[in-house]
Design an enzyme around this catalytic site. Structure first.
Site, mmCIF file in Angstrom:
data_model
loop_
_atom_site.group_PDB
_atom_site.id
_atom_site.type_symbol
_atom_site.label_atom_id
_atom_site.label_comp_id
_atom_site.label_asym_id
_atom_site.label_seq_id
_atom_site.Cartn_x
_atom_site.Cartn_y
_atom_site.Cartn_z
ATOM 1 N N SER A 98 1.649 2.212 3.225
ATOM 2 C CA SER A 98 0.330 2.889 2.533
ATOM 3 C C SER A 98 -0.742 2.372 2.965
ATOM 4 O O SER A 98 -1.139 1.429 2.728
ATOM 5 C CB SER A 98 0.646 3.632 0.965
ATOM 6 O OG SER A 98 -0.359 4.237 1.292
ATOM 7 N N ARG A 127 11.980 -3.205 -0.965
ATOM 8 C CA ARG A 127 12.480 -1.616 -0.189
ATOM 9 C C ARG A 127 12.928 -1.926 1.524
ATOM 10 O O ARG A 127 14.126 -1.654 2.141
ATOM 11 C CB ARG A 127 11.531 -0.898 0.351
ATOM 12 C CG ARG A 127 10.990 -0.353 -1.521
ATOM 13 C CD ARG A 127 9.781 0.834 -1.691
ATOM 14 N NE ARG A 127 10.002 1.062 -3.195
ATOM 15 C CZ ARG A 127 9.085 1.997 -3.447
ATOM 16 N NH1 ARG A 127 8.160 2.172 -2.515
ATOM 17 N NH2 ARG A 127 8.702 1.983 -5.042
ATOM 18 N N ARG A 142 12.917 0.386 -7.049
ATOM 19 C CA ARG A 142 11.168 0.494 -8.236
ATOM 20 C C ARG A 142 11.267 -1.099 -8.672
ATOM 21 O O ARG A 142 12.452 -1.138 -9.470
ATOM 22 C CB ARG A 142 11.498 1.281 -8.907
ATOM 23 C CG ARG A 142 9.894 1.920 -9.325
ATOM 24 C CD ARG A 142 9.087 3.202 -10.530
ATOM 25 N NE ARG A 142 9.722 4.001 -9.542
ATOM 26 C CZ ARG A 142 8.890 4.491 -8.362
ATOM 27 N NH1 ARG A 142 7.690 3.910 -9.304
ATOM 28 N NH2 ARG A 142 9.567 5.889 -8.051
ATOM 29 N N GLU A 189 9.351 4.523 0.930
ATOM 30 C CA GLU A 189 7.613 4.492 1.783
ATOM 31 C C GLU A 189 8.081 2.917 0.984
ATOM 32 O O GLU A 189 7.789 2.201 0.013
ATOM 33 C CB GLU A 189 7.376 4.646 0.120
ATOM 34 C CG GLU A 189 5.212 4.275 0.532
ATOM 35 C CD GLU A 189 4.682 4.841 -0.104
ATOM 36 O OE1 GLU A 189 4.929 5.394 -1.565
ATOM 37 O OE2 GLU A 189 3.337 4.332 -0.366
ATOM 38 N N ARG A 239 3.558 -4.476 -10.902
ATOM 39 C CA ARG A 239 3.081 -3.043 -11.393
ATOM 40 C C ARG A 239 4.349 -2.748 -13.700
ATOM 41 O O ARG A 239 5.586 -2.814 -13.109
ATOM 42 C CB ARG A 239 3.772 -2.246 -11.050
ATOM 43 C CG ARG A 239 2.496 -2.292 -9.466
ATOM 44 C CD ARG A 239 2.933 -1.072 -7.773
ATOM 45 N NE ARG A 239 2.021 -1.682 -7.153
ATOM 46 C CZ ARG A 239 1.392 -1.206 -6.179
ATOM 47 N NH1 ARG A 239 2.623 -0.053 -5.583
ATOM 48 N NH2 ARG A 239 1.040 -1.683 -4.702
#
Length: 429
Positions: free
Chosen positions: A354, A393, A279, A351, A264
């Site tokens: 998802s 994470r 991130r 997070e 990403r």
RNA sequence: GGAGGGAUGGCAGAGCGGCCGAAUGCGGAGGUCUUGAAAACCUCUGGGCGUGAGCCCCGCGGGUUCGAAUCCCGCUCCCUCCGCCA
């Protein structure tokens, strides 16, 4: 993408649904207008085309009969009509392209029961388990980048040297921890999910099918020379596995799982959360995904969420489950639940999963259909997927949560098989 | 990277520029027969758009032609051989 027929039959319903996502109703009026124009042009074109076809057949017949004058007359007439037909076809194609382009950019309608809201602050916490953020001990209050550096298991400087910032480099037990997580998760899903190892570079069509393109091109790495995209998630290749196919209802639900790297650019997030692993540009993730009938979809959404949640529980992390509000739902999503784990050293909820239901939005883009058992009718499948889980994470939360007074980190029991008897990271290994 | 061959319905496999959305076989669905089953026979059996007349789809995109599955060009994918390579 949306079913254009709904634009014609229930425009107001779509406007109301998409307004919950903050979409301007005038976008839909524009869609209806272009659709109408496209259909009018196509109809005129088809009428002329039918005439040309019919006359062409006559030409064949007359030639057989030897009526050369009749042949000449009809060929001349047909040439003229054909010219008008081609002109109309160009216009119809332009309108069709405009229609498709707009359709690809209009988001999916949120599910009825998705909570209303304007943005991430309005997401609803539906569950919360594990210690409260205040309950952690002082020795757990060290951020993972410090723990990782102290134990020699995370080397962000060297990662940056090799590839730039936000490209982490794990070492020793830190790398082993990632490998253990991936193996463990794949095995935990093996009871019901087929393991897949898809390509990590995909064609543009795959990115369009799952919804990353055309809107979010800036977020993805593109290899221009070969016109391939580095996948931002395994969702992209897995959603295109069945692209263009008509599946038998008996094959559904089809459940797939894959461990892949994810890339990403994080172009919109420059400067935010850049510390440590929160991130990063490249990370590993295990994804679970299902193709389903519309009837099967709701239960599967629950099943995927349960699976992701079970992993977090087994790792002994504090977490909460968020019901994502309409204003925070992604373009392709009808309903989503996020799982966030608490990282006591960073003091952040992160997070790590998802889980989403896309209704038939992706299936329309990818043209994935199934034949119904009873009446043999063909219709689009529903797609669902979820991370289970995203590892950096988790790694951060694990290292912070598991940190002991002596500075070593406890290995979660679930991962013991990958640590050859060692129960801590930092001492023996 | 180089040379050649190929791509047609669920599968196999025909297809002269016009009567081809496409023969035939297999598979699948239904029926006749049968106590039941098998066999045999009969019928049906791709997808999309359009209220409809009708239109589109023979890997994909262009072109030639009154008319293209069929001819021409580009691309993609598959196979064979050569080269390179973990």
């Amino acid at each position: 993408m949306l079913d254009v027929r709904r634009v014609r039959s229930e425009l107001d319903v779509l406007k109301a649904g998409l307004a919950r996502k903050g979409v301007d109703p005038r976008e839909l009026d524009r869609l209806a207008e272009i659709d109408g124009r496209h259909r009018r042009l196509a109809e005129q074109r088809d009428t002329l085309r039918a005439q040309v076809k019919q006359v062409s057949k006559e030409v064949g017949r007359l030639r057989q009969a030897g009526d050369l004058e009749g042949v000449e007359a009809r060929m001349a007439w047909s040439r003229q009509v054909g010219e008008r037909e081609r002109a109309l076809a160009v216009q119809a194609d332009e309108a069709g392209a405009e229609l498709r382009d707009l359709l690809l950019r209009i988001p999916n309608v949120p599910a009825e029961d998705a909570p209303d809201g304007a943005g991430e602050d309005d997401n609803v916490v539906v569950r919360h388990a594990g210690p409260d953020p205040e309950a952690y001990a002082e020795h757990q209050r060290v951020p993972h980048w410090e723990v990782g550096a102290a134990l020699g298991i995370l080397d962000l400087e060297r990662g940056a040297k090799v590839s730039g910032s936000m490209f982490p480099l794990f070492r020793g037990a830190g790398a082993r921890l990632l490998r253990a997580l991936t193996s463990w998760a794949l095995e935990r899903h093996a009871d019901a999910f087929e393991e897949v190892r898809p390509p990590s570079l995909v064609r543009t069509a795959a990115m369009v099918a799952s919804g990353q393109l055309p809107k979010f091109a800036d977020e993805a790495y593109h290899l221009e020379r070969d016109d391939l995209w580095a996948i931002p998630t395994a969702e992209v290749p897995l959603t295109s596995v069945a692209a263009g196919e008509i599946l038998a209802e008996a094959e559904l639900p089809m459940r797939l799982t894959a461990a892949t790297p994810c890339f990403r650019r994080e172009a919109g997030a420059a400067g935010r959360d850049t510390r440590g692993l929160i991130r990063v540009h490249e990370f590993d993730k295990v994804e679970i995904l299902a193709y389903a009938t519309p009837d099967q979809a709701p239960a599967l959404l629950g099943e995927l969420l349960e699976r992701a949640e079970a992993l977090v529980v087994e790792l002994g992390l504090a977490y909460r489950v968020l019901d994502i509000c309409t204003g925070d739902l992604g373009q392709s999503h009808a309903r989503s639940f996020d799982i966030e784990v608490y990282a006591p050293g960073s003091g952040l909820w992160l997070e790590v999963s998802s889980v989403s239901w896309f209704s038939d939005y992706q299936a329309r883009r990818a043209d994935i259909r199934y034949r119904r058992r009873g009446d043999g009718k063909v219709e689009h499948v529903h797609t669902l997927n979820g991370s289970a889980l995203a590892w950096p994470r988790i790694w951060a939360a694990l290292v912070e949560t598991g940190r002991q007074p002596d500075g070593t980190v406890a290995v979660p029991g679930a991962l013991a098989p990958w640590f050859a008897g060692a129960t801590t990271i930092g001492s023996a290994l």
